[in-house]
Design an enzyme around this catalytic site. Structure first.
Site, short mmCIF file in Angstrom:
data_model
loop_
_atom_site.label_atom_id
_atom_site.label_comp_id
_atom_site.label_asym_id
_atom_site.label_seq_id
_atom_site.Cartn_x
_atom_site.Cartn_y
_atom_site.Cartn_z
CG ASP A 9 -2.00 -1.12 1.15
OD1 ASP A 9 -1.98 -1.91 0.20
OD2 ASP A 9 -2.82 -1.22 2.09
CG ASP A 47 -6.58 0.04 1.20
OD1 ASP A 47 -6.88 -1.13 1.49
OD2 ASP A 47 -7.02 1.04 1.83
CG HIS A 49 -11.34 0.97 0.23
ND1 HIS A 49 -11.34 -0.34 0.66
CD2 HIS A 49 -10.42 1.60 1.02
CE1 HIS A 49 -10.47 -0.48 1.65
NE2 HIS A 49 -9.88 0.68 1.87
CG HIS A 53 -14.98 0.19 1.65
ND1 HIS A 53 -14.43 -0.05 2.89
CD2 HIS A 53 -15.00 -1.01 1.01
CE1 HIS A 53 -14.11 -1.34 2.98
NE2 HIS A 53 -14.44 -1.94 1.84
CG HIS A 82 -8.56 5.20 2.83
ND1 HIS A 82 -9.54 4.96 3.76
CD2 HIS A 82 -7.98 3.99 2.59
CE1 HIS A 82 -9.55 3.67 4.07
NE2 HIS A 82 -8.62 3.06 3.36
CE LYS A 107 -4.06 -4.32 1.23
NZ LYS A 107 -4.79 -3.28 1.99
CB CYS A 152 -2.14 -2.94 5.21
SG CYS A 152 -3.87 -2.38 5.05
C1 VGL Z 1 -4.67 0.71 5.66
C2 VGL Z 1 -6.24 1.63 7.04
C3 VGL Z 1 -7.21 1.51 6.07
C4 VGL Z 1 -3.24 0.29 5.47
C5 VGL Z 1 -5.62 0.57 4.67
O1 VGL Z 1 -2.79 0.21 4.30
O2 VGL Z 1 -2.56 0.05 6.50
N1 VGL Z 1 -4.98 1.23 6.84
N2 VGL Z 1 -6.88 0.97 4.88
ZN ZN Z 2 -8.32 1.02 3.34
#
Ligand code: VGL
Ligand code: ZN
Length: 199
Positions: A9, A47, A49, A53, A82, A107, A152
């Site tokens: 990410d 990430d 979404h 979401h 996000h 994901k 993550c």
């Molecule tokens: C993440 C919060 C929400 C991450 C992703 O990549 O750690 N954290 N979505």
């Molecule tokens: Zn996320």
């Protein structure tokens, strides 16, 4: 033992100026770029979404970002909107060298369930397919880097260790959100699961 680098990410929304900025998130970019050449298998996660979401605080009237709610699959932190599919914030950091990526795993694309881990969604049951990819490529050892250490990266590392991979997290190439001690808790959880953490 075939090793894979798993880059978690490293997206604009998790870097300074982004919607869910991780302090110093952009600082991992040169480190990750420098590591890519050392690994025969390179996987990046993104990430990803849909708008609206269920992990977004904006979808839960009366709740704000970083509050908790109970979802059918368990407790869930609510986040600012996000990494919305197709948005600029969902793109990889502009200086990240994504050319060497063998595979990009997206994901969190199901509206009703979040997915911190690169292996399973937050219901801990729905696979992303990454395990099969790594096994069919003969990968046994994983090095994880990226964002965020305590979400993550942490969930991915623990799932990978439980799946039987030899897992190490390279902390200098990770940055944390650190909500209410979540970094210390993540480091402890990784230690308990046999993840090695390099500093
Ligand atoms: C993440 C919060 C929400 C991450 C992703 O990549 O750690 N954290 N979505
Ligand atoms: Zn996320």
């Amino acid at each position: 033992m075939t090793q894979a680098l798993i880059v978690i990410d490293v997206q604009k929304d998790f870097c300074p100026g982004g919607a869910l900025a991780v302090p110093g998130g952009d600082e991992v970019v040169p480190l990750v770029n420098a590591m890519l050449g050392d690994f025969p298998v390179r996987v990046f996660t993104q990430d990803w979404h849909p708008a609206g979401h269920s992990s977004f605080a904006s979808q839960h009237p009366g709740k704000g970002p970083f509050e908790m709610i109970e979802m059918p699959y368990g407790p869930q932190v609510l986040w600012p909107d996000h990494c919305v599919q197709g948005s600029d914030g969902a793109q990889f950091h502009g200086d990240l060298n994504t050319d060497p990526a063998d595979l990009i795993v997206r994901k969190g694309f199901r509206g009703e369930v979040d997915s911190y881990s690169a292996f399973f969604e937050n219901d801990h049951r729905t696979p992303t397919g990454l395990e099969g990819y790594l096994r069919t490529r003969g990968v046994e050892r994983l090095v994880l880097v990226g964002l965020a250490t305590d979400f993550c990266v942490h969930y991915s590392a623990v799932d990978a260790a439980r799946l039987g991979f030899d897992v190490s997290v390279c902390l200098p190439a990770c940055r944390a959100i650190d909500l209410d001690g979540s970094l210390a808790a993540a480091l402890e959880a990784m230690r308990v699961e046999g993840v090695s953490v390099t500093t």
